[in-house]
Design an enzyme around this catalytic site. Structure first.
Site, PDB file in Angstrom:
ATOM      1  N   LYS A  47     -11.364 -42.844 -12.223  1.00 35.03           N
ATOM      2  CA  LYS A  47     -11.878 -42.968 -10.857  1.00 35.03           C
ATOM      3  C   LYS A  47     -11.494 -44.331 -10.294  1.00 35.03           C
ATOM      4  O   LYS A  47     -11.812 -45.375 -10.877  1.00 35.03           O
ATOM      5  CB  LYS A  47     -13.407 -42.814 -10.862  1.00 35.03           C
ATOM      6  CG  LYS A  47     -13.876 -41.403 -11.235  1.00 35.03           C
ATOM      7  CD  LYS A  47     -13.573 -40.400 -10.137  1.00 35.03           C
ATOM      8  CE  LYS A  47     -14.290 -39.091 -10.367  1.00 35.03           C
ATOM      9  NZ  LYS A  47     -13.977 -38.100  -9.308  1.00 35.03           N
ATOM     10  N   ASP A  55      -8.158 -40.423  -9.564  1.00 33.59           N
ATOM     11  CA  ASP A  55      -8.899 -39.817  -8.463  1.00 33.59           C
ATOM     12  C   ASP A  55      -9.442 -40.912  -7.564  1.00 33.59           C
ATOM     13  O   ASP A  55     -10.328 -41.668  -7.952  1.00 33.59           O
ATOM     14  CB  ASP A  55     -10.057 -38.964  -8.999  1.00 33.59           C
ATOM     15  CG  ASP A  55     -10.674 -38.097  -7.909  1.00 33.59           C
ATOM     16  OD1 ASP A  55     -10.271 -38.249  -6.728  1.00 33.59           O
ATOM     17  OD2 ASP A  55     -11.539 -37.261  -8.231  1.00 33.59           O
ATOM     18  N   GLU A  72      -5.395 -37.592  -7.348  1.00 30.08           N
ATOM     19  CA  GLU A  72      -6.266 -36.694  -6.612  1.00 30.08           C
ATOM     20  C   GLU A  72      -6.778 -37.348  -5.317  1.00 30.08           C
ATOM     21  O   GLU A  72      -7.194 -38.511  -5.338  1.00 30.08           O
ATOM     22  CB  GLU A  72      -7.462 -36.372  -7.527  1.00 30.08           C
ATOM     23  CG  GLU A  72      -7.955 -34.965  -7.437  1.00 30.08           C
ATOM     24  CD  GLU A  72      -9.042 -34.701  -8.475  1.00 30.08           C
ATOM     25  OE1 GLU A  72     -10.162 -34.415  -8.075  1.00 30.08           O
ATOM     26  OE2 GLU A  72      -8.741 -34.788  -9.686  1.00 30.08           O
ATOM     27  N   ASP A 120      -8.389 -32.345  -3.258  1.00 33.84           N
ATOM     28  CA  ASP A 120      -9.689 -31.941  -3.809  1.00 33.84           C
ATOM     29  C   ASP A 120     -10.690 -31.746  -2.665  1.00 33.84           C
ATOM     30  O   ASP A 120     -10.924 -30.608  -2.231  1.00 33.84           O
ATOM     31  CB  ASP A 120     -10.188 -32.973  -4.828  1.00 33.84           C
ATOM     32  CG  ASP A 120     -11.542 -32.595  -5.420  1.00 33.84           C
ATOM     33  OD1 ASP A 120     -12.034 -31.473  -5.147  1.00 33.84           O
ATOM     34  OD2 ASP A 120     -12.130 -33.403  -6.160  1.00 33.84           O
ATOM     35  N   LYS A 175     -13.200 -25.945  -6.867  1.00 31.75           N
ATOM     36  CA  LYS A 175     -14.544 -26.089  -7.440  1.00 31.75           C
ATOM     37  C   LYS A 175     -15.433 -25.027  -6.803  1.00 31.75           C
ATOM     38  O   LYS A 175     -15.463 -24.888  -5.575  1.00 31.75           O
ATOM     39  CB  LYS A 175     -15.114 -27.482  -7.140  1.00 31.75           C
ATOM     40  CG  LYS A 175     -14.374 -28.599  -7.854  1.00 31.75           C
ATOM     41  CD  LYS A 175     -14.877 -29.968  -7.426  1.00 31.75           C
ATOM     42  CE  LYS A 175     -14.101 -31.069  -8.142  1.00 31.75           C
ATOM     43  NZ  LYS A 175     -14.313 -32.397  -7.519  1.00 31.75           N
TER      44      LYS A 175
HETATM   45 MG   LIG Z   1     -11.831 -35.256  -7.216  1.00 32.12          MG
END
Ligand SMILES: [Mg+2]
Length: 364
Positions: A165, A192, A220, A245, A269
């Site tokens: 991240k 991400d 991402e 995403d 997701k």
């Molecule tokens: Mg993500």
């Protein structure tokens, strides 16, 4: 034929995280969510769940409960005989938004449906329950030293792909990634940014990482979710594959992304798009466009992660998996669905999503 839905029961759920989950947009210390049981006329019970996420779906525990107990239950119980697909569409159309709530009901419905068929959910969807999925482990956004320590621990646990991240400071981001790479030199990295960079920063940071020779599998959501033109510019300017995403919230948004070539990959997701029916529609669009997908998850209860794994094993466009969320949750009472060791996920071979949660306070 799908027996009628007779009842949907929803209750709040919370569990502490073993360590804080930190992205460029939010920090989670306690997972707050909702557990769902859906009962069919033949007595079959299906399980679903949702996580609170003001930052991604905009939903709270209270709003999830209100949607489930209101329009979603109404759509499930008062529908005409329409089969699984018809009921799934009725849930999707039951209200605007409330996607995590819809996903929880939709998962419970699919779980119950596949239990009536006596097969694992992924096999009811056309997949193979013997498939072995490989997930990454996420490293929260933090100081370079703490991120390096987390990467070392995950690599030691057998994860060969780490999701890092980044996204709150492009100068610090390169330093963080160098620290992580030095701590875990033999793993592959997914980055991400969670919408944290602007277009020019994203291109600069990604090129600097490429120039530093750090191997990246993908990056991402480098820029804001509505900035498809900006994400297309990043995608065209760098070598590493760019994954959408937060921008992928529905089949319609997936269609727009692939038509505009705004990303090389899509992250599906269930909680973002409202459930399994919508997720499979996104995967179909990706396959038609020649684009691969990852199936990921929010910070949500383990039932949701198990359902996502069944979907991932069912569709050929899904080639990547990011389903480590439940490993962050410290709740031995909510176990089942799959096993995960060193990044390898094995689905429960029983009917449905293979989940018989032991709820706190209940006798075994
Ligand atoms: Mg993500």
């Amino acid at each position: 034929m799908l027996p009628a839905v007779t009842e949907l029961r929803a209750r709040p759920y919370s569990a502490p995280l073993a360590r804080p989950f930190i992205t460029a947009r939010r920090r989670v210390d306690t997972m707050l969510g909702v557990l769902v049981e859906l009962e069919l006329a033949d007595g079959t019970v299906g399980h679903g769940s949702a996580g609170q996420s003001f930052g991604v779906t905009g939903e709270s525990v209270e709003s999830i409960l209100a949607a489930l107990n209101g329009p979603v239950t109404q759509a499930l119980i008062e529908r005409p005989a329409a089969g699984l697909r018809g009921v799934t569409c009725a849930v999707a159309d039951s209200c605007v938004g409330n996607v995590a709530a819809k996903a929880a009901a939709d998962v419970a419905l699919h779980d119950a449906w596949s239990r009536t068929l006596g097969v694992p959910l992924t096999e009811a969807l056309g997949g193979d329950a013997a498939s072995v999925l490989r997930t990454d482990m996420t490293v929260s956004l933090d100081t370079p030293q703490r991120m390096a320590a987390a990467a070392l621990e995950a690599a030691g646990d057998g994860f060969d792909v780490l999701k890092i991240k980044l996204g709150d400071d492009r100068h610090a981001d390169l330093e963080r990634l160098r620290a992580v790479r030095d701590a875990a030199p033999d793993v592959r990295f997914r980055l991400d940014a969670n919408q944290g960079w602007d277009v020019k920063s994203a291109i600069r940071v990604i090129r600097a990482i490429e120039d530093a020779g750090i191997p990246l599998e993908l990056v991402e959501q480098p820029v804001g979710k509505h900035d498809l033109a900006g994400m297309a510019a990043v995608t065209a300017a760098v070598d590493v594959p760019v994954m959408a995403d937060e921008s992928v919230s529905s089949p319609r948004s997936a269609l727009e992304i692939v038509q505009r070539r705004a990303a090389d990959l899509l992250n599906i997701k269930l909680a973002k798009c409202g459930g399994i029916g919508e997720a499979l529609a996104i995967a179909d669009i990706a396959r038609a466009a020649g684009v691969d997908c990852m199936v990921g998850a929010m910070m949500e209860p383990r039932i949701s992660i198990a359902a996502a794994a069944h979907v991932a094993a069912a569709h050929p466009a899904v080639t990547l998996v990011d389903l480590d969320s439940a490993e962050w949750i410290d709740d031995p009472d909510l176990d089942g669905g799959y096993t995960l060791h060193g990044g390898e996920m094995h689905l429960h071979p029983g009917p449905g999503i293979g989940f018989a949660p032991r709820v706190k306070g209940e006798q075994e």
